[in-house]
Design a protein around this motif. Sequence first.
Motif, short mmCIF file in Angstrom:
data_model
loop_
_atom_site.label_atom_id
_atom_site.label_comp_id
_atom_site.label_asym_id
_atom_site.label_seq_id
_atom_site.Cartn_x
_atom_site.Cartn_y
_atom_site.Cartn_z
N ALA A 179 0.84 -1.21 -0.16
CA ALA A 179 0.11 -0.08 0.11
C ALA A 179 0.96 1.18 -0.15
N ILE A 180 0.41 2.17 -0.72
CA ILE A 180 1.08 3.62 -0.69
C ILE A 180 0.15 4.54 -0.12
N ASP A 181 0.32 5.43 0.88
CA ASP A 181 -0.89 6.40 1.61
C ASP A 181 -2.01 5.78 1.53
N GLY A 182 -2.00 4.56 2.15
CA GLY A 182 -3.23 3.74 2.54
C GLY A 182 -4.10 3.14 1.22
N ASP A 183 -3.51 3.22 -0.01
CA ASP A 183 -4.14 2.72 -1.24
C ASP A 183 -3.55 1.57 -1.55
N PRO A 184 -4.12 0.49 -1.80
CA PRO A 184 -3.66 -0.74 -2.17
C PRO A 184 -2.89 -0.65 -3.41
N VAL A 185 -1.53 -1.36 -3.81
CA VAL A 185 -0.74 -1.28 -5.04
C VAL A 185 -0.28 -2.59 -5.07
N GLY A 186 -0.09 -2.97 -6.49
CA GLY A 186 0.89 -4.03 -6.87
C GLY A 186 1.91 -3.63 -7.56
N LEU A 187 3.02 -3.92 -7.14
CA LEU A 187 4.31 -3.66 -7.87
C LEU A 187 4.89 -4.84 -8.41
N ARG A 188 5.60 -4.57 -9.64
CA ARG A 188 6.21 -5.64 -10.17
C ARG A 188 7.72 -5.09 -10.94
N VAL A 189 8.64 -5.98 -10.40
CA VAL A 189 9.97 -5.49 -11.04
C VAL A 189 10.11 -6.23 -12.49
N ARG A 190 10.12 -5.07 -13.36
CA ARG A 190 10.31 -5.77 -14.66
C ARG A 190 11.82 -6.08 -15.16
N GLY A 191 12.77 -5.51 -14.42
CA GLY A 191 14.28 -5.68 -14.94
C GLY A 191 14.98 -4.82 -14.21
#
Length: 176
Positions: free
Chosen positions: A89-101
């Motif tokens: 989460a960032i500032d209370g908002d859920p997020v999904g992160l993906r390292v592309r490379g």
Amino acid sequence: MKHLPKHLQPRYRYLAVGIESWPDATVDRRGFQRALWDETRALLGDPGSAAVDPSVLQFDREGSVGRAIVRVRRGTVDRARAALACIDAIDGDPVGLRVRGASGTVRACEEKYLGGPPEPSEERTVVYQRQERTATARSPRVDVRQGDAFLGVTEFDCETPNRDAEIGENHESDRD
């Protein structure tokens, strides 16, 4: 002040990160940087966080998708990836992160992993569970508004209302 000789200058690696969130989320560069520092410190401690030295160089977000370039010290890419994986989460908002490379230069990182514009998204009306609802679509994903929140579904789970067919059916029945 003189510069350090090249062999004494710090060496960096650059991570291309894909960001996904709900369409109404308020995710910005400052919040992403703060979340990255907090998770790196929580996972690795202060000495480990200082060794990784994560820094957001570029941040771009359109609608519910975004991308960023994160700079870390050479030899700490695995620890930085682990810290990024901890961000939910960032500032209370859920997020999904993906390292592309990961890459050795910013230019190579942009060209190889972040080439082209982000996925286009469109606002449209869909039929989900037999009700018309507003949604943000990014093929094949659809974020359906349900009350004050969003529900993530696929294109197969919902239909596009066919208003022209309904109008045509009404006119045909009037002719009989």
